[in-house]
Design a protein around this motif. Structure first.
Motif, PDB file in Angstrom:
ATOM      1  N   ALA A 180       0.842  -1.192   0.000  1.00 12.05           N
ATOM      2  CA  ALA A 180       0.000   0.000   0.000  1.00 12.05           C
ATOM      3  C   ALA A 180       0.880   1.246   0.000  1.00 12.05           C
ATOM      4  O   ALA A 180       1.900   1.303   0.677  1.00 12.05           O
ATOM      5  N   ASP A 181       0.449   2.222  -0.771  1.00  7.77           N
ATOM      6  CA  ASP A 181       1.051   3.553  -0.790  1.00  7.77           C
ATOM      7  C   ASP A 181      -0.024   4.476  -0.233  1.00  7.77           C
ATOM      8  O   ASP A 181      -1.098   4.617  -0.820  1.00  7.77           O
TER       9      ASP A 181
ATOM     10  N   ARG B 220       5.898  -0.846   7.829  1.00 11.31           N
ATOM     11  CA  ARG B 220       4.731  -0.050   8.239  1.00 11.31           C
ATOM     12  C   ARG B 220       5.173   1.405   8.330  1.00 11.31           C
ATOM     13  O   ARG B 220       5.316   1.970   9.401  1.00 11.31           O
ATOM     14  N   GLY B 221       5.400   2.005   7.168  1.00 10.98           N
ATOM     15  CA  GLY B 221       5.918   3.361   7.134  1.00 10.98           C
ATOM     16  C   GLY B 221       7.429   3.323   7.196  1.00 10.98           C
ATOM     17  O   GLY B 221       8.063   2.328   6.874  1.00 10.98           O
ATOM     18  N   GLY B 222       8.017   4.387   7.602  1.00 14.17           N
ATOM     19  CA  GLY B 222       9.472   4.438   7.692  1.00 14.17           C
ATOM     20  C   GLY B 222      10.081   5.165   6.507  1.00 14.17           C
ATOM     21  O   GLY B 222       9.382   5.642   5.610  1.00 14.17           O
ATOM     22  N   GLN B 223      11.375   5.215   6.506  1.00 12.33           N
ATOM     23  CA  GLN B 223      12.112   5.949   5.491  1.00 12.33           C
ATOM     24  C   GLN B 223      11.967   5.293   4.124  1.00 12.33           C
ATOM     25  O   GLN B 223      12.052   4.072   3.992  1.00 12.33           O
TER      26      GLN B 223
ATOM     27  N   GLY C   7       3.947   7.938  -0.427  1.00 12.98           N
ATOM     28  CA  GLY C   7       3.646   8.457   0.901  1.00 12.98           C
ATOM     29  C   GLY C   7       4.169   7.456   1.912  1.00 12.98           C
ATOM     30  O   GLY C   7       5.328   7.058   1.881  1.00 12.98           O
ATOM     31  N   ARG C   8       3.291   6.986   2.744  1.00 13.59           N
ATOM     32  CA  ARG C   8       3.620   5.956   3.740  1.00 13.59           C
ATOM     33  C   ARG C   8       3.501   4.606   3.028  1.00 13.59           C
ATOM     34  O   ARG C   8       2.434   4.261   2.526  1.00 13.59           O
ATOM     35  N   VAL C   9       4.569   3.838   2.996  1.00 16.67           N
ATOM     36  CA  VAL C   9       4.557   2.544   2.313  1.00 16.67           C
ATOM     37  C   VAL C   9       4.380   1.443   3.362  1.00 16.67           C
ATOM     38  O   VAL C   9       5.112   1.401   4.353  1.00 16.67           O
ATOM     39  N   VAL C  10       3.397   0.583   3.114  1.00 15.02           N
ATOM     40  CA  VAL C  10       3.115  -0.539   4.005  1.00 15.02           C
ATOM     41  C   VAL C  10       3.209  -1.820   3.184  1.00 15.02           C
ATOM     42  O   VAL C  10       2.656  -1.901   2.086  1.00 15.02           O
ATOM     43  N   ILE C  11       3.922  -2.811   3.717  1.00 20.52           N
ATOM     44  CA  ILE C  11       4.046  -4.111   3.055  1.00 20.52           C
ATOM     45  C   ILE C  11       3.621  -5.185   4.046  1.00 20.52           C
ATOM     46  O   ILE C  11       4.120  -5.232   5.169  1.00 20.52           O
TER      47      ILE C  11
END
Length: 95
Positions: A7-8, A38-41, A52-56
Motif C-alpha cells: 500500500a502507498d 509499516r511506514g518508515g524511510q 507516501g507511507r509505504v506498508v508491506i
C-alpha cells in the motif's frame, strides 16, 4: 507461495487514521499475515514515483491476502479510514 499486499498511503487526517491503525493488526493476524514494513524511510531509486507511507504485508498465499482484504474486520478498518487517507493498494504473488 507467499503473497504480499503493498500500500502507498497519503494520510489526510492523522487523528482519524489512528482508528484505522488500531483495527488493521487484528484483521491481518486473523488471515495469517504480518507486517514487513509499516511506514518508515523511503527513497525513490528510479522513476517519478512519490510514495507516501509505504506498508508491506506478507500472507501465506494469495487467497489469504484476498481473504484479509475482504474480511469483516478489514471492511470495518477501511470504513474507518475512508476520510482519513488516500490509498493505493495491490496484492502480488511472491516466490
Amino acid at each position: 507461495m507467499p503473497a504480499y499486499v503493498i500500500a502507498d498511503v497519503r494520510i489526510t487526517d492523522s487523528v482519524a487514521y489512528e482508528r484505522y491503525k488500531t483495527l488493521t493488526p487484528n484483521a491481518i493476524a486473523k488471515n495469517g499475515g504480518r507486517f514487513l514494513s509499516r511506514g518508515g524511510q523511503t527513497e525513490v531509486l528510479e522513476g517519478g514515483w512519490e510514495p507516501g507511507r509505504v506498508v508491506i504485508l506478507e500472507f501465506p498465499d494469495y487467497a489469504a491476502a484476498k481473504a484479509f482484504y475482504d474480511s469483516p474486520e478489514y471492511r470495518e478498518a477501511r470504513e474507518a479510514r475512508k476520510d482519513a487517507a488516500d490509498f493505493k493498494m495491490l496484492v502480488v504473488d511472491g516466490l
